[in-house]
Scaffold this motif. Structure first.
Motif, short mmCIF file in Angstrom:
data_model
loop_
_atom_site.label_atom_id
_atom_site.label_comp_id
_atom_site.label_asym_id
_atom_site.label_seq_id
_atom_site.Cartn_x
_atom_site.Cartn_y
_atom_site.Cartn_z
N ARG A 119 0.84 -1.22 0.00
CA ARG A 119 0.00 0.00 0.00
C ARG A 119 0.86 1.26 0.00
NH1 ARG A 119 -4.86 0.18 -1.47
NH2 ARG A 119 -5.97 -1.73 -1.11
N GLN A 120 1.95 1.21 0.75
CA GLN A 120 2.79 2.41 0.85
C GLN A 120 4.26 1.99 0.90
OE1 GLN A 120 3.13 5.10 4.32
NE2 GLN A 120 1.68 6.39 3.20
N ASN A 121 5.01 2.31 -0.16
CA ASN A 121 6.39 1.84 -0.22
C ASN A 121 7.36 2.77 0.51
OD1 ASN A 121 6.83 4.01 -1.93
ND2 ASN A 121 6.48 2.81 -3.77
N ASN A 140 1.53 5.90 -2.14
CA ASN A 140 0.38 5.03 -1.94
C ASN A 140 -0.06 4.41 -3.25
OD1 ASN A 140 -0.72 5.88 0.99
ND2 ASN A 140 0.21 7.60 -0.06
N LEU A 141 -0.35 3.11 -3.23
CA LEU A 141 -0.78 2.43 -4.45
C LEU A 141 -2.27 2.09 -4.39
CD1 LEU A 141 -0.16 0.97 -7.17
CD2 LEU A 141 0.35 -1.07 -5.82
N GLU A 192 4.26 -7.23 -10.80
CA GLU A 192 4.74 -7.02 -12.18
C GLU A 192 5.18 -5.58 -12.43
OE1 GLU A 192 1.63 -8.47 -14.72
OE2 GLU A 192 1.93 -10.53 -14.08
N GLU A 193 4.57 -4.65 -11.71
CA GLU A 193 4.91 -3.23 -11.88
C GLU A 193 5.63 -2.67 -10.66
OE1 GLU A 193 4.68 -2.05 -14.75
OE2 GLU A 193 3.66 -3.83 -15.45
N ALA A 194 6.24 -3.56 -9.90
CA ALA A 194 6.97 -3.11 -8.70
C ALA A 194 8.15 -2.23 -9.10
CB ALA A 194 7.48 -4.34 -7.95
N PRO A 195 8.50 -1.26 -8.26
CA PRO A 195 9.66 -0.43 -8.55
C PRO A 195 10.93 -1.25 -8.81
CG PRO A 195 8.44 0.47 -6.70
CD PRO A 195 7.78 -0.83 -7.06
N LEU A 209 3.29 10.51 -4.97
CA LEU A 209 2.55 10.50 -3.70
C LEU A 209 1.45 9.44 -3.71
CD1 LEU A 209 2.12 14.38 -3.33
CD2 LEU A 209 3.82 12.94 -2.20
N ILE A 210 0.69 9.40 -4.80
CA ILE A 210 -0.38 8.40 -4.94
C ILE A 210 -0.34 7.88 -6.37
CG2 ILE A 210 -2.86 7.93 -4.82
CD1 ILE A 210 -3.19 10.55 -3.24
N THR A 211 -0.25 6.56 -6.53
CA THR A 211 -0.29 5.98 -7.87
C THR A 211 -1.60 5.22 -8.03
OG1 THR A 211 2.11 5.70 -7.82
CG2 THR A 211 0.92 4.51 -9.53
N TYR A 212 -2.35 5.59 -9.05
CA TYR A 212 -3.64 4.96 -9.32
C TYR A 212 -3.49 4.06 -10.54
CZ TYR A 212 -8.67 4.66 -10.27
OH TYR A 212 -9.95 4.22 -10.51
#
Ligand SMILES: Nc1nc2c(ncn2[C@@H]2O[C@H](COP(=O)(O)O)[C@@H](O)[C@H]2O)c(=O)[nH]1
Ligand SMILES: [Mn+2]
Length: 360
Positions: free
Chosen positions: A306-308, A313-314, A324-327, A355-358
């Motif tokens: 949820r929060q890296n 925030n994801l 698959e889309e991890a940093p 800050l927030i990735t949707y």
């Protein structure tokens, strides 16, 4: 004829270079450039080619017009409530029909307008992290104390439909010859898909901004990284094929990082003919999607998803995007940027912190 932008400190997989070399042998390809974010794909991503008298639709693939837009929100950094916005965005269903605003638009697949799509497409709230060139930032219209929205999306099913049509009717390897009906028809449809994708990013930005009650939603930058664009060079028209590559001849562009790193606003150097008028569009993949889950499942806690560590925030619906889309699946964006600075391809304007990735 083949140029790979790479330093001793950077890493580009040899399979991607081999893919690029193979494409460079196609008829009419004058220049093939592998940018620092080069990685394998159906055709390599992070690449740019220059042709004359011929075009190759399969090189740029199905997501015709995919690109990155940067929009204002009007929120002051100090007033932007991240937790409240996350709660609102979690309830937002992008698939809901957009509104009356697209009623009179004449596009095939228009029901897809305003939808982000899967994989690494996203809408992301950013704060300005570090300013390198204040004058350039002012020129773009960015206030370092405000929040911005970055949107990465493309032409959705429309681009896919166009590519499939041409692959079915014509051989990829032969390309489409200048002056042929196929060339004219493809370019006509391609240009419509590019417009579709631009509008799509605008509608996405509008939906996301409305959801968090932003009072402003102005497009500041937009660059297309999958396209075929004519370019006049010494009075002769050439065709720049960009597959995951941003144009260097439209002014400032955003180079995306990941949801766990900064993204960068950069100013490409004038007249980058040696680089087929292109710069990197992102960090580029380090790991293929296959295998990411296995590598990260045991390492990631629910809270961390949820929060890296960047405190971004994801918001997601498909669980696969977590891995698959991890940093970690992407290359180091700072290396990509530095390689281009060292090569004198770009100047850095500012970095943006997610800050927030949707991704829904
Ligand atoms: N800021 C973010 N950047 C991201 C995210 N996921 C991927 N990316 C970057 O985008 C490019 C573009 O990908 P492509 O599909 O057009 O090749 C990619 O190379 C990454 O660097 C994200 O969630 N946030
Ligand atoms: Mn893209």
């Amino acid at each position: 004829m083949i140029k790979i932008v790479k330093s001793e400190k950077s890493w580009i997989e040899s399979n991607a270079v081999d893919q690029l070399k193979k494409i460079s042998t196609l008829k009419g390809i004058i220049k093939a450039v592998g940018l620092p974010d080069l990685h394998i794909g159906k055709t390599p991503v992070g690449a740019s080619y220059m042709t004359k008298d011929i075009i190759y639709p399969h090189i740029i693939g199905n997501d015709i017009g995919c690109g990155i837009g940067l929009f204002s929100t009007g929120f002051k950094k100090t007033k932007f409530k991240i937790d409240k916005s996350v709660k609102k965005l979690e309830k937002l269903d992008m698939l809901e029909y957009t509104s009356d605003s697209i009623k009179n638009i004449d596009f095939p697949f228009k029901e897809k307008l305003g939808t982000i799509g899967s994989g690494n497409h996203f809408a992301e709230f950013e704060e300005v992290n570090k300013v390198y060139d204040e004058k350039a930032l002012n020129e773009i219209g960015i206030n370092k104390n405000e929040i911005y929205l970055l949107v990465h999306s493309g032409s959705r099913r429309y681009g896919e439909y166009i590519l499939n049509k041409y692959i079915k009717e014509y051989s990829c390897q032969n390309g489409l010859e200048l002056g042929s009906d196929a060339f004219n028809e493809y370019m006509n449809e391609h240009n419509k898909a590019v417009e579709f994708a631009k509008l799509n990013r605008e509608i996405i930005a509008h939906k996301i901004s409305s959801c968090v009650n932003s009072k402003e939603n102005k497009k500041l930058l937009d660059s297309v990284h999958n396209s075929i664009t004519p370019k006049k060079i010494q009075d002769e028209i050439h065709y720049i094929h960009r597959k995951g590559a941003s144009p260097s001849d439209i002014g400032y562009v955003v180079v995306a990082g990941s949801r766990g790193s900064n993204s960068y606003i950069v100013k490409p150097t004038d007249n980058l003919l040696d680089y087929a008028f292109s710069v990197s569009h992102g960090a580029g993949r380090k790991w293929s999607r296959f295998g990411c889950k296995e590598k990260l499942e045991k390492v990631y806690s629910k809270k961390y998803v949820r929060q890296n560590n960047m405190k971004c925030n994801l918001i997601y619906s498909d669980k696969n995007v977590i891995y698959e889309e991890a940093p970690e699946a992407y290359k180091n964006i700072e290396r990509v940027i530095q390689d281009m600075v060292d090569e004198k391809m770009i100047e850095v304007v500012a970095s943006l912190k997610p800050l927030i990735t949707y991704k829904k």
